[in-house]
Design a protein around this motif. Structure first.
Motif, PDB file in Angstrom:
ATOM      1  N   GLY A 191       0.818  -1.214   0.000  1.00 30.54           N
ATOM      2  CA  GLY A 191       0.000   0.000   0.000  1.00 30.54           C
ATOM      3  C   GLY A 191       0.848   1.259   0.000  1.00 30.54           C
ATOM      4  N   PRO A 192       0.213   2.434  -0.056  1.00 32.25           N
ATOM      5  CA  PRO A 192       0.948   3.703   0.006  1.00 32.25           C
ATOM      6  C   PRO A 192       1.582   3.901   1.372  1.00 32.25           C
ATOM      7  N   ARG A 193       2.593   4.745   1.413  1.00 35.76           N
ATOM      8  CA  ARG A 193       3.256   5.022   2.687  1.00 35.76           C
ATOM      9  C   ARG A 193       2.260   5.644   3.660  1.00 35.76           C
ATOM     10  N   PRO A 194       2.230   5.189   4.921  1.00 37.68           N
ATOM     11  CA  PRO A 194       1.300   5.773   5.893  1.00 37.68           C
ATOM     12  C   PRO A 194       1.521   7.277   6.044  1.00 37.68           C
ATOM     13  N   ALA A 195       0.427   8.007   6.202  1.00 38.93           N
ATOM     14  CA  ALA A 195       0.525   9.440   6.480  1.00 38.93           C
ATOM     15  C   ALA A 195       1.141   9.636   7.864  1.00 38.93           C
ATOM     16  N   LEU A 196       1.733  10.817   8.082  1.00 37.03           N
ATOM     17  CA  LEU A 196       2.455  11.082   9.324  1.00 37.03           C
ATOM     18  C   LEU A 196       1.722  12.105  10.180  1.00 37.03           C
ATOM     19  N   MET A 197       1.604  11.799  11.465  1.00 39.73           N
ATOM     20  CA  MET A 197       1.105  12.757  12.445  1.00 39.73           C
ATOM     21  C   MET A 197       2.272  13.134  13.349  1.00 39.73           C
ATOM     22  N   GLY A 198       2.577  14.419  13.402  1.00 43.15           N
ATOM     23  CA  GLY A 198       3.707  14.872  14.213  1.00 43.15           C
ATOM     24  C   GLY A 198       3.385  14.844  15.690  1.00 43.15           C
ATOM     25  N   HIS A 199       4.005  13.925  16.428  1.00 41.29           N
ATOM     26  CA  HIS A 199       3.748  13.757  17.862  1.00 41.29           C
ATOM     27  C   HIS A 199       4.359  14.920  18.638  1.00 41.29           C
ATOM     28  N   ARG A 200       3.514  15.815  19.130  1.00 38.66           N
ATOM     29  CA  ARG A 200       3.953  17.048  19.792  1.00 38.66           C
ATOM     30  C   ARG A 200       4.798  17.892  18.834  1.00 38.66           C
ATOM     31  N   GLY A 201       4.515  17.751  17.550  1.00 44.95           N
ATOM     32  CA  GLY A 201       5.269  18.463  16.531  1.00 44.95           C
ATOM     33  C   GLY A 201       6.343  17.566  15.958  1.00 44.95           C
ATOM     34  N   ALA A 202       7.580  18.058  15.985  1.00 38.32           N
ATOM     35  CA  ALA A 202       8.734  17.257  15.562  1.00 38.32           C
ATOM     36  C   ALA A 202       9.752  17.308  16.698  1.00 38.32           C
ATOM     37  N   PRO A 203       9.529  16.552  17.782  1.00 40.47           N
ATOM     38  CA  PRO A 203      10.321  16.706  19.009  1.00 40.47           C
ATOM     39  C   PRO A 203      11.781  16.296  18.892  1.00 40.47           C
ATOM     40  N   MET A 204      12.152  15.651  17.786  1.00 44.89           N
ATOM     41  CA  MET A 204      13.569  15.347  17.585  1.00 44.89           C
ATOM     42  C   MET A 204      14.334  16.543  17.022  1.00 44.89           C
ATOM     43  N   LEU A 205      13.597  17.495  16.454  1.00 44.55           N
ATOM     44  CA  LEU A 205      14.225  18.641  15.799  1.00 44.55           C
ATOM     45  C   LEU A 205      14.002  19.951  16.537  1.00 44.55           C
ATOM     46  N   ALA A 206      13.069  19.973  17.477  1.00 43.90           N
ATOM     47  CA  ALA A 206      12.743  21.198  18.207  1.00 43.90           C
ATOM     48  C   ALA A 206      12.060  20.832  19.517  1.00 43.90           C
ATOM     49  N   PRO A 207      12.035  21.758  20.466  1.00 45.40           N
ATOM     50  CA  PRO A 207      11.377  21.467  21.754  1.00 45.40           C
ATOM     51  C   PRO A 207       9.910  21.097  21.544  1.00 45.40           C
ATOM     52  N   GLU A 208       9.488  20.006  22.159  1.00 47.31           N
ATOM     53  CA  GLU A 208       8.138  19.490  21.943  1.00 47.31           C
ATOM     54  C   GLU A 208       7.063  20.496  22.313  1.00 47.31           C
ATOM     55  N   ASN A 209       5.948  20.447  21.554  1.00 43.47           N
ATOM     56  CA  ASN A 209       4.758  21.270  21.813  1.00 43.47           C
ATOM     57  C   ASN A 209       5.024  22.774  21.761  1.00 43.47           C
ATOM     58  N   THR A 210       6.099  23.170  21.058  1.00 47.72           N
ATOM     59  CA  THR A 210       6.333  24.593  20.804  1.00 47.72           C
ATOM     60  C   THR A 210       5.960  24.883  19.353  1.00 47.72           C
ATOM     61  N   LEU A 211       5.793  26.159  19.037  1.00 49.28           N
ATOM     62  CA  LEU A 211       5.446  26.528  17.672  1.00 49.28           C
ATOM     63  C   LEU A 211       6.551  26.109  16.699  1.00 49.28           C
ATOM     64  N   MET A 212       7.812  26.193  17.131  1.00 49.75           N
ATOM     65  CA  MET A 212       8.927  25.764  16.288  1.00 49.75           C
ATOM     66  C   MET A 212       8.823  24.282  15.960  1.00 49.75           C
ATOM     67  N   SER A 213       8.392  23.487  16.939  1.00 48.37           N
ATOM     68  CA  SER A 213       8.263  22.045  16.728  1.00 48.37           C
ATOM     69  C   SER A 213       7.232  21.743  15.643  1.00 48.37           C
ATOM     70  N   PHE A 214       6.122  22.467  15.638  1.00 50.01           N
ATOM     71  CA  PHE A 214       5.103  22.236  14.612  1.00 50.01           C
ATOM     72  C   PHE A 214       5.530  22.783  13.255  1.00 50.01           C
ATOM     73  N   GLU A 215       6.341  23.821  13.263  1.00 49.79           N
ATOM     74  CA  GLU A 215       6.892  24.332  12.001  1.00 49.79           C
ATOM     75  C   GLU A 215       7.828  23.300  11.374  1.00 49.79           C
ATOM     76  N   GLU A 216       8.636  22.650  12.200  1.00 48.00           N
ATOM     77  CA  GLU A 216       9.524  21.591  11.692  1.00 48.00           C
ATOM     78  C   GLU A 216       8.706  20.397  11.210  1.00 48.00           C
ATOM     79  N   ALA A 217       7.622  20.091  11.901  1.00 54.99           N
ATOM     80  CA  ALA A 217       6.757  18.990  11.476  1.00 54.99           C
ATOM     81  C   ALA A 217       6.136  19.300  10.124  1.00 54.99           C
ATOM     82  N   GLU A 218       5.740  20.541   9.912  1.00 49.50           N
ATOM     83  CA  GLU A 218       5.154  20.943   8.627  1.00 49.50           C
ATOM     84  C   GLU A 218       6.173  20.781   7.506  1.00 49.50           C
ATOM     85  N   LYS A 219       7.433  21.093   7.778  1.00 51.20           N
ATOM     86  CA  LYS A 219       8.489  20.900   6.780  1.00 51.20           C
ATOM     87  C   LYS A 219       8.685  19.423   6.459  1.00 51.20           C
ATOM     88  N   SER A 220       8.345  18.563   7.416  1.00 52.38           N
ATOM     89  CA  SER A 220       8.478  17.118   7.210  1.00 52.38           C
ATOM     90  C   SER A 220       7.239  16.511   6.561  1.00 52.38           C
TER      91      SER A 220
END
Length: 565
Positions: free
Chosen positions: A249-278
């Motif tokens: 099947g197609p690759r599963p869609a991604l839900m950013g858990h608290r954003g992208a906590p490996m790239l930015a502090p979790e649950n911050t606006l920066m974290s969700f911005e990084e998740a959007e880039k991903s």
């Protein structure tokens, strides 16, 4: 002459190392160790090694949930350490130590040196197995669901473990065959010695007096039984990644858990911005209510782990986050902890720009996240964490405050994925997502098209059944490539993940193979193993027959000297 002396010195050095490390006897080896007792200790060592190998494998499989362990222990101890790494290093040390002892024991067998395990190694071995069993017991009590993760990993690694086990058992055939034929060889040597002492030349006539020991009878039978089981065990293996490419099947869609906590502090606006880039499809978060009615993003019930509350409000550092006002919350820095603690060992990969940005992050409000989601056309799913303090002004009305905030944000209602634990009644237009497994008919009747559950609480068969009934499955929290690949092959619709930037780069599962190709590999592996075991059997039989043929010409001491040297 000099060359022979060098070889003899090298051989003596190797023998000294083998007996020295295993038995702590560097100068003189015990002349007559208790064979039965040492045999029991060897069996205990083998069992302990098996337990350590299993635990080492388990701890590798549990890597997906290392962050959960660290967060849980922080909540208990109020001190941040990478406990997962500490336990991994400890596990690796124990496994390496026991592996060395097993290898040395096998060297004793190969060189026909009597086994003698020193008490220091015995004590260390017992401590190791008790420590491993204690850790297993703790996981069994505190994190029972983790054993389901281990079971899933076996589905994925089973084809590779099968090949590795066949290779290991085939390699052991040399020692098993040698021990099997060695009984007759040594027995005939003893008969020859008796005949020499008594002056009786008939050795062949006494051959029938040799009675094999229980060890030499049981070992070959056990070995052959284990080989047979290994050859046919793939019949019980059904890894989801044994699948035709056309059925993938197609690759599963991604839900950013608290954003992208490996790239930015979790649950911050920066974290969700990084998740959007991903390229995530959905932002996943946790919502709490301040004492003055402002919904904000925070997973823990306190600010202790993810902010500098201990410096700004030292007397309130352990107070519930919902007991602070929004003005007080805005004074907290929500990014410095990420750079200092480096929870995912990813800070070094940040650019200078990202590093400076992370350093100045604040706690994000729900309104800020909704505005960003509206601009980027991303869905939002969240767990609402009502205040625990019954005296809180919004103890009974937190869901109403959240709904009002969503309605005031002008975000498309279809982008809100509403979990029942937030409130039983779904606000108009929100997509209801169920947090448990129900039959497809019930889900359709309730107008629910998505379920959101822990990845280890559902089988690949159930996932495919839901997909066949147009029910989407979202599984959380998936962080490892092997697990993501497994769920991909099982046709999961989406996953909640900390590693969205890693999965974004995956264009296919890390491995998948057609059933016909796997069948060919299985048959070839078993056939090659069977032929090698037969070859080893005949080589050992021929070797020992040559030795037996020369027994009447040698005494016991000469024979032992020749076989050991």
């Amino acid at each position: 002459m000099m060359e022979n002396q060098r070889l003899l010195l090298l051989k003596n050095f190797c023998l000294t190392c083998i007996t020295g490390i295993y038995g702590c006897q560097w100068k003189r080896y015990p002349s007559q160790p208790n064979k039965k007792r040492e045999c029991v200790w060897y069996i205990a060592l083998s069992c302990t090694f098996g337990i350590s190998a299993f635990w080492f494998y388990c701890w590798w499989a549990l890597r997906n949930d290392y962050s959960n362990l660290n967060e849980h222990l922080f909540a208990k101890l109020h001190r941040w350490l990478d406990w997962s790494l500490i336990l991994l290093v400890l596990t690796a040390i124990i496994f390496t130590y026991l592996s060395l002892l097993v290898i040395l024991a096998l060297c004793h067998f190969a060189l026909r040196i009597p086994l003698y395990l020193h008490w220091i190694n015995k004590v260390a071995m017992l401590i190791s197995v008790l420590l491993i069993l204690l850790l297993m017991l703790v996981i069994g009590i505190r994190w029972k669901e983790e054993w389901d993760t281990v079971g899933m990993s076996f589905q994925v690694t089973a084809p590779f473990l099968h090949i590795g086990a066949v290779v290991a058992v085939t390699s052991a055939a040399w020692v098993v065959a040698d021990q099997f034929f060695q009984f007759n060889t040594i027995g005939l040597m003893q008969v020859a010695q008796i005949s020499k002492d008594s002056g009786t030349p008939a050795v062949e006539g006494r051959r029938g007096q040799l009675v094999p020991s229980v060890f030499q009878t049981v070992t070959p039978v056990f070995y052959l039984g284990m080989v047979t089981i290994l050859y046919f065990i793939p019949l019980a293996i059904e890894p989801p990644c044994i699948i035709e490419s056309k059925n993938l099947g197609p690759r599963p869609a991604l839900m950013g858990h608290r954003g992208a906590p490996m790239l930015a502090p979790e649950n911050t606006l920066m974290s969700f911005e990084e998740a959007e880039k991903s390229e995530v499809s959905t932002f996943e978060t946790d919502v709490q209510i301040s004492s003055d009615g402002v919904p904000f993003l925070m997973h823990d019930y306190t600010f202790e782990r993810t902010t500098d509350v201990a410096e700004i409000f030292p007397k309130q550092s352990k107070h519930d986050a919902s007991n602070f006002t929004w003005a007080e919350i805005q004074k907290l820095n929500a990014g410095e902890w990420f750079l200092k603690k480096d929870p995912y060992n990813t800070v070094r990969s940040l650019s200078v720009e990202s590093h400076a940005k992370a350093e100045n992050q604040r706690v994000c409000s729900l309104a800020q996240l909704l505005a960003f989601a509206r601009r980027t056309n991303k869905s939002v799913i969240f767990d609402l964490r009502p205040p625990r303090d019954k005296s809180h002004p919004y103890y009974n009305t937190s869901h109403k405050v959240v709904v009002e905030t969503i309605l005031n944000s002008s975000i498309d209602h279809k982008l809100i994925l509403w979990l029942p634990n937030n409130k039983k009644i779904t606000p108009t237009g929100f997509q209801q997502v169920l947090g448990e497994k129900l039959d497809a008919e019930t889900l359709r009747r309730e107008n629910i098209h998505t379920i959101n559950i822990l990845y280890s609480n559902i089988s690949d068969v159930e996932i495919r059944n839901y997909a066949a009934n147009n029910i989407s499955t979202n599984l959380y929290v998936v962080n490892e490539r092997w697990l993501f690949s497994t769920l991909w092959c099982a046709k999961v619709k989406s996953v909640t993940t900390n590693a969205c930037h890693i999965f974004k780069e995956m264009h296919e599962p890390i491995w998948h193979i057609a059933p016909g190709s796997y069948l060919a590999i299985w048959i070839i592996t078993d056939l090659v193993s069977f032929l090698l075991i037969l070859l080893i059997y005949f080589i050992q039989r021929s070797r020992h027959r040559k030795i037996q043929g020369g027994i009447p010409q040698f005494g016991q001491q000469e024979f032992l000297s020749e076989t050991v040297m």
